[in-house]
Design a protein around this motif. Structure first.
Motif, mmCIF file in Angstrom:
data_model
loop_
_atom_site.group_PDB
_atom_site.id
_atom_site.type_symbol
_atom_site.label_atom_id
_atom_site.label_comp_id
_atom_site.label_asym_id
_atom_site.label_seq_id
_atom_site.Cartn_x
_atom_site.Cartn_y
_atom_site.Cartn_z
ATOM 1 N N GLY A 26 8.579 -3.643 47.728
ATOM 2 C CA GLY A 26 8.133 -2.248 47.703
ATOM 3 C C GLY A 26 6.629 -2.081 47.791
ATOM 4 N N GLY A 73 6.426 -3.596 54.953
ATOM 5 C CA GLY A 73 7.097 -3.072 56.147
ATOM 6 C C GLY A 73 6.336 -1.891 56.736
ATOM 7 N N THR A 74 5.838 -1.022 55.854
ATOM 8 C CA THR A 74 5.085 0.157 56.301
ATOM 9 C C THR A 74 3.858 -0.265 57.101
ATOM 10 O OG1 THR A 74 5.830 1.399 54.362
ATOM 11 C CG2 THR A 74 3.823 2.197 55.447
ATOM 12 N N THR A 115 12.085 -11.228 57.612
ATOM 13 C CA THR A 115 13.312 -11.964 57.261
ATOM 14 C C THR A 115 14.306 -11.038 56.556
ATOM 15 O OG1 THR A 115 11.980 -12.877 55.445
ATOM 16 C CG2 THR A 115 12.588 -14.381 57.224
ATOM 17 N N ARG A 156 19.537 -8.590 56.826
ATOM 18 C CA ARG A 156 20.391 -7.382 56.791
ATOM 19 C C ARG A 156 21.259 -7.323 58.052
ATOM 20 N NH1 ARG A 156 16.341 -5.683 53.490
ATOM 21 N NH2 ARG A 156 14.831 -5.317 55.135
ATOM 22 N N GLN A 212 18.435 -11.833 44.496
ATOM 23 C CA GLN A 212 17.960 -13.227 44.505
ATOM 24 C C GLN A 212 17.468 -13.616 45.895
ATOM 25 O OE1 GLN A 212 21.608 -15.006 43.262
ATOM 26 N NE2 GLN A 212 21.231 -14.620 41.098
ATOM 27 N N ARG A 271 8.332 -16.996 51.379
ATOM 28 C CA ARG A 271 8.508 -16.527 50.004
ATOM 29 C C ARG A 271 8.555 -17.681 49.019
ATOM 30 N NH1 ARG A 271 11.097 -11.312 51.459
ATOM 31 N NH2 ARG A 271 11.425 -10.127 49.571
ATOM 32 N N ARG A 294 12.724 5.227 48.356
ATOM 33 C CA ARG A 294 12.669 4.809 49.767
ATOM 34 C C ARG A 294 13.961 5.119 50.537
ATOM 35 N NH1 ARG A 294 11.408 -1.233 51.147
ATOM 36 N NH2 ARG A 294 12.991 -1.573 49.561
ATOM 37 N N TYR A 333 10.638 5.855 55.065
ATOM 38 C CA TYR A 333 10.232 7.118 54.425
ATOM 39 C C TYR A 333 10.279 6.988 52.904
ATOM 40 C CZ TYR A 333 10.949 9.202 59.031
ATOM 41 O OH TYR A 333 10.865 9.502 60.371
ATOM 42 N N ARG A 384 14.530 -9.007 41.680
ATOM 43 C CA ARG A 384 13.619 -9.234 42.822
ATOM 44 C C ARG A 384 12.196 -9.476 42.330
ATOM 45 N NH1 ARG A 384 15.136 -4.023 46.122
ATOM 46 N NH2 ARG A 384 13.447 -4.528 47.545
ATOM 47 N N ALA A 413 -3.661 2.258 46.803
ATOM 48 C CA ALA A 413 -4.288 3.370 47.529
ATOM 49 C C ALA A 413 -3.237 4.070 48.390
ATOM 50 C CB ALA A 413 -5.411 2.824 48.414
HETATM 51 P P1 AP5 Z 1 7.912 -0.667 52.182
HETATM 52 O O1 AP5 Z 1 6.881 -0.676 53.249
HETATM 53 O O2 AP5 Z 1 9.338 -0.507 52.576
HETATM 54 O O3 AP5 Z 1 7.735 -1.922 51.207
HETATM 55 P P2 AP5 Z 1 8.022 -3.463 51.427
HETATM 56 O O4 AP5 Z 1 6.914 -4.231 50.821
HETATM 57 O O5 AP5 Z 1 8.334 -3.740 52.878
HETATM 58 O O6 AP5 Z 1 9.303 -3.580 50.513
HETATM 59 P P3 AP5 Z 1 10.680 -4.357 50.665
HETATM 60 O O7 AP5 Z 1 11.578 -3.845 49.573
HETATM 61 O O8 AP5 Z 1 11.216 -4.254 52.071
HETATM 62 O O9 AP5 Z 1 10.259 -5.770 50.340
HETATM 63 P P4 AP5 Z 1 11.160 -6.865 49.840
HETATM 64 O O10 AP5 Z 1 10.224 -7.993 49.947
HETATM 65 O O11 AP5 Z 1 11.800 -6.672 48.534
HETATM 66 O O12 AP5 Z 1 12.418 -6.779 50.837
HETATM 67 P P5 AP5 Z 1 12.864 -7.629 52.071
HETATM 68 O O13 AP5 Z 1 13.579 -6.742 52.999
HETATM 69 O O14 AP5 Z 1 11.782 -8.499 52.586
HETATM 70 O O15 AP5 Z 1 7.500 0.492 51.155
HETATM 71 C C1 AP5 Z 1 8.323 0.823 50.042
HETATM 72 C C2 AP5 Z 1 8.302 2.356 49.837
HETATM 73 O O16 AP5 Z 1 7.003 2.737 49.379
HETATM 74 C C3 AP5 Z 1 8.581 3.178 51.105
HETATM 75 O O17 AP5 Z 1 9.361 4.287 50.777
HETATM 76 C C4 AP5 Z 1 7.188 3.593 51.589
HETATM 77 O O18 AP5 Z 1 7.235 4.817 52.284
HETATM 78 C C5 AP5 Z 1 6.413 3.689 50.274
HETATM 79 N N1 AP5 Z 1 5.010 3.297 50.414
HETATM 80 C C6 AP5 Z 1 4.488 2.284 51.161
HETATM 81 N N2 AP5 Z 1 3.150 2.197 51.008
HETATM 82 C C7 AP5 Z 1 2.809 3.179 50.110
HETATM 83 C C8 AP5 Z 1 1.562 3.593 49.540
HETATM 84 N N3 AP5 Z 1 0.398 2.983 49.835
HETATM 85 N N4 AP5 Z 1 1.584 4.622 48.653
HETATM 86 C C9 AP5 Z 1 2.760 5.240 48.310
HETATM 87 N N5 AP5 Z 1 3.983 4.904 48.839
HETATM 88 C C10 AP5 Z 1 4.002 3.872 49.724
HETATM 89 O O19 AP5 Z 1 13.912 -8.638 51.360
HETATM 90 C C11 AP5 Z 1 15.139 -8.169 50.851
HETATM 91 C C12 AP5 Z 1 15.945 -9.358 50.337
HETATM 92 O O20 AP5 Z 1 16.223 -10.273 51.414
HETATM 93 C C13 AP5 Z 1 15.275 -10.213 49.265
HETATM 94 O O21 AP5 Z 1 15.452 -9.698 47.975
HETATM 95 C C14 AP5 Z 1 16.014 -11.555 49.466
HETATM 96 O O22 AP5 Z 1 17.309 -11.518 48.919
HETATM 97 C C15 AP5 Z 1 16.165 -11.629 50.975
HETATM 98 N N6 AP5 Z 1 15.013 -12.278 51.629
HETATM 99 C C16 AP5 Z 1 14.159 -11.700 52.527
HETATM 100 N N7 AP5 Z 1 13.248 -12.589 52.960
HETATM 101 C C17 AP5 Z 1 13.521 -13.765 52.321
HETATM 102 C C18 AP5 Z 1 12.899 -15.040 52.329
HETATM 103 N N8 AP5 Z 1 11.812 -15.290 53.076
HETATM 104 N N9 AP5 Z 1 13.431 -16.007 51.543
HETATM 105 C C19 AP5 Z 1 14.548 -15.783 50.792
HETATM 106 N N10 AP5 Z 1 15.175 -14.585 50.726
HETATM 107 C C20 AP5 Z 1 14.665 -13.577 51.482
#
Ligand code: AP5
Length: 220
Positions: free
Chosen positions: A12, A16-17, A33, A38, A59, A89, A128, A138, A173, A201
């Motif tokens: 979060g 991604g943003t 990833t 997904r 996890q 990671r 989100r 969003y 997480r 910010a």
């Molecule tokens: P967003 O940009 O969506 O945040 P993010 O950092 O991309 O968050 P994720 O939840 O996607 O990260 P994650 O690492 O948990 O998930 P991932 O998909 O990689 O922003 C979040 C929200 O905040 C949005 O609504 C946005 O609009 C808002 N926002 C953004 N910036 C802002 C700001 N400055 N101010 C205010 N609001 C803001 O991983 C998911 C799962 O997949 C993991 O848990 C794991 O099970 C698996 N996985 C993925 N990669 C690996 C890996 N390399 N190894 C092992 N397992 C993995």
């Protein structure tokens, strides 16, 4: 010249943003990833079933699976540069990425660490939603759609919330992040590749800080 960067930060944080902005403005290719996994979970395979179970609990999926996904992309996608979003990671994933890039005559040019307080992460994750068609991200409060229920970018009404965006899985997480991913901060600091930005910010300001790092490494 190729540019390869890593976006590092807790769930979060805004990886991604920021990645989507870099894709639009600099023509880099985002390798998330999380997005790949997904997609894999909807494949109907045994691997997809296992991945879904692990992700929903918050996890980490095994290094072997995610390294395999990244290897396949690097071997098949031609790009002027890659944004690694949510990868690596773990330390073994970081070593594997170095080896994969070295084999292509490439390297990591910067690791941008998006720093955000844990309390803000809860709000960001719980508000989100994303467009199922174009992937735009969003937030109920900080980035709502202009017209309720309709994506600003592509007009789709397929707006989704993630299965793992709930308080229980976020707790896991975050624990996984501090235990297995945060050691990468020291790893990349020691390699003089770490560039922290203030993720607390507003989105545009974070974007400006990210842009400054990119300009500094010649990523235009
Ligand atoms: P967003 O940009 O969506 O945040 P993010 O950092 O991309 O968050 P994720 O939840 O996607 O990260 P994650 O690492 O948990 O998930 P991932 O998909 O990689 O922003 C979040 C929200 O905040 C949005 O609504 C946005 O609009 C808002 N926002 C953004 N910036 C802002 C700001 N400055 N101010 C205010 N609001 C803001 O991983 C998911 C799962 O997949 C993991 O848990 C794991 O099970 C698996 N996985 C993925 N990669 C690996 C890996 N390399 N190894 C092992 N397992 C993995």
């Amino acid at each position: 010249m190729t540019i390869n960067i890593i976006l590092l930060g807790p769930p979060g944080a805004g990886k991604g943003t920021q990645a989507r902005t870099l894709v639009e403005e600099r023509g880099l290719v985002q390798l998330s990833t999380g997005d790949m996994l997904r997609e894999a979970r909807t494949s109907g395979t045994e691997m997809g079933r296992v991945v879904a179970e692990v992700m929903d609990k918050g996890q980490l999926v095994t290094d072997e699976i995610v390294i395999g996904l990244i290897r396949e992309k690097l071997e098949t996608v031609d790009a002027p540069g890659f944004i690694f979003d949510g990868f690596p990671r773990t330390l073994p994933q970081a070593d594997a990425l170095n080896d994969l890039l070295a084999g292509m005559g490439r390297q990591i040019d910067a690791v941008i660490e998006i720093q955000v307080d844990d309390t803000a992460l809860v709000d960001r994750i719980s508000g989100r939603f994303t467009c199922g068609n174009c992937g735009e991200v969003y937030h109920d409060q900080t980035k709502p759609t202009a017209k309720p229920g309709v994506c600003d970018l592509c007009g789709s009404t397929d707006l989704k919330r993630r299965a793992d965006d709930n308080a229980d899985s976020l707790k896991t997480r975050l624990l996984e992040y501090y235990k297995k991913t945060s050691p990468l901060i020291g790893y990349y600091y020691a390699k003089k590749q770490l560039h922290p930005v203030d993720g607390m910010a507003e989105m545009d300001e974070v974007g400006r800080q990210v842009a400054a790092v990119m300009d500094g490494i010649g990523g235009r």
